[in-house]
Design an enzyme around this catalytic site. Structure first.
Site, PDB file in Angstrom:
ATOM      1  N   PRO A   2      35.817 -61.112  30.593  1.00 45.38           N
ATOM      2  CA  PRO A   2      36.461 -60.820  29.189  1.00 45.38           C
ATOM      3  C   PRO A   2      36.041 -61.089  28.399  1.00 45.38           C
ATOM      4  O   PRO A   2      35.631 -62.229  27.823  1.00 45.38           O
ATOM      5  CB  PRO A   2      37.541 -61.502  29.349  1.00 45.38           C
ATOM      6  CG  PRO A   2      38.178 -61.549  30.503  1.00 45.38           C
ATOM      7  CD  PRO A   2      37.006 -62.050  31.590  1.00 45.38           C
ATOM      8  N   GLU A   3      35.198 -60.795  27.428  1.00 38.51           N
ATOM      9  CA  GLU A   3      34.402 -60.893  26.213  1.00 38.51           C
ATOM     10  C   GLU A   3      35.102 -60.228  25.679  1.00 38.51           C
ATOM     11  O   GLU A   3      36.044 -59.731  25.171  1.00 38.51           O
ATOM     12  CB  GLU A   3      32.666 -61.163  26.449  1.00 38.51           C
ATOM     13  CG  GLU A   3      32.707 -62.102  27.686  1.00 38.51           C
ATOM     14  CD  GLU A   3      31.214 -62.047  27.613  1.00 38.51           C
ATOM     15  OE1 GLU A   3      29.845 -62.110  26.351  1.00 38.51           O
ATOM     16  OE2 GLU A   3      29.948 -62.431  28.880  1.00 38.51           O
ATOM     17  N   LYS A  51      38.140 -63.342  21.379  1.00 38.69           N
ATOM     18  CA  LYS A  51      38.434 -63.307  21.689  1.00 38.69           C
ATOM     19  C   LYS A  51      40.008 -62.692  22.531  1.00 38.69           C
ATOM     20  O   LYS A  51      40.923 -62.710  24.035  1.00 38.69           O
ATOM     21  CB  LYS A  51      38.218 -63.558  23.349  1.00 38.69           C
ATOM     22  CG  LYS A  51      36.683 -63.824  23.282  1.00 38.69           C
ATOM     23  CD  LYS A  51      35.868 -63.976  24.387  1.00 38.69           C
ATOM     24  CE  LYS A  51      35.297 -65.824  24.348  1.00 38.69           C
ATOM     25  NZ  LYS A  51      34.712 -66.615  25.261  1.00 38.69           N
ATOM     26  N   ARG A 253      29.065 -74.735  30.072  1.00 40.12           N
ATOM     27  CA  ARG A 253      28.438 -73.321  31.340  1.00 40.12           C
ATOM     28  C   ARG A 253      27.141 -72.869  32.120  1.00 40.12           C
ATOM     29  O   ARG A 253      26.575 -73.356  31.019  1.00 40.12           O
ATOM     30  CB  ARG A 253      28.943 -72.385  29.852  1.00 40.12           C
ATOM     31  CG  ARG A 253      30.019 -72.536  29.014  1.00 40.12           C
ATOM     32  CD  ARG A 253      31.214 -71.710  29.884  1.00 40.12           C
ATOM     33  NE  ARG A 253      31.501 -70.455  30.700  1.00 40.12           N
ATOM     34  CZ  ARG A 253      31.782 -69.473  29.992  1.00 40.12           C
ATOM     35  NH1 ARG A 253      32.017 -69.611  28.800  1.00 40.12           N
ATOM     36  NH2 ARG A 253      31.821 -68.472  30.408  1.00 40.12           N
TER      37      ARG A 253
END
Ligand SMILES: [Zn+2]
Length: 266
Positions: A2-3, A51, A253
């Protein structure tokens, strides 16, 4: 993943399913909203901001004067689905359901949502006011995004693009792909990026190109295994030079990149 584009699509799904509808029931399965009942509230609109998802509601009664916003965030694994009344909720296991909103024409089910909160609409900024310009927003402001990025010249471009305070909507997939397409090492300091505006503009184009579909592609191909240049392709051959794509941690990340196509400057 989900971006910004996925969240934009999700906002549209909720808009089509619920906008203008008066809710006939709600069922919150999170402790902080367990006693909340939105029966009789009207869904005014569904919007995305980076987002974040914002479902804006008006109170029951003739004037609908009280305005509240149901906020949710999908992070890595959240999703909203709209079902027809009576349709089986088959998208995800039931234990992941965090909220159910019923209307005469549709049932919206939120799975594994994060940061679920109900706030006065006038106070939305408490939840999204820190965000930089929204890449898919009607008020997208590229110059402001560039200004915010440039304000932290020593940050790595890989981390800066993910920092939603700079610009809102880029997640790890688009970060990796934009950097590949621009030939930038993820560890390049922002001050050494030759064309920040071009980098930001490309990110915006990639997200915008994926609006309205659920398969995210940066290559132009929608075929399985061909939708990205480097993201998710550790040890596979770079599509441009054949070198093995690498995966390493960068900040909080992982990042994927081609060491030949994306050299560190200097
Ligand atoms: Zn390469």
């Amino acid at each position: 993943m989900p971006e910004g584009d996925t969240v934009w699509n999700t906002a549209r799904v909720l808009q089509r399913a619920l906008a203008g509808a008066r809710l006939t029931g709600s069922d919150f399965r999170v402790p902080q909203l367990a006693t909340t009942d939105l029966t009789g509230w009207t869904v005014r609109e569904s919007a995305s901001r980076g987002k974040h998802l914002l479902l804006r509601l008006g109170s029951p009664g003739p004037d609908g004067g009280e305005r509240r916003t149901l906020h949710s965030h999908l992070r890595m694994d959240g999703a909203w689905r709209a079902y027809a009344p009576g349709e089986r909720w088959a998208a995800r296991p039931a234990h992941l359901i965090r909220v159910v909103l019923r209307s005469p024409g549709a049932v919206a089910v939120g799975y594994h949502l994060h940061e679920l909160a109900l706030v006065p609409t006038a106070e939305e900024d408490r939840l999204v006011g820190h965000l930089g310009p929204d890449l898919l927003g009607p008020d997208w402001d590229q110059a402001e995004a560039v200004r915010r990025l440039a304000a932290h010249p020593d940050a790595t471009i890989g981390e800066a693009l993910l920092d939603q305070r700079n610009l809102a909507g880029i997640g790890n997939l688009y970060k990796c792909e934009v950097l590949f397409l621009r030939g930038l090492s993820p560890w390049t300091p922002v001050r050494a990026v030759p064309d920040l505006a071009g980098t930001v503009a490309l990110a915006q184009r990639l997200l915008a190109a994926n609006r309205g579909r659920w398969t995210q592609s940066t290559t132009g191909s929608l075929h399985r295994g061909q939708t990205s240049y480097v993201y998710g392709r550790r040890a596979q051959a770079c599509r441009r030079c054949g070198t093995a794509v690498r995966k390493e941690e960068l900040g909080e990340r992982v990042t994927y990149w081609c060491p030949v196509c994306q050299p560190l400057p200097g």
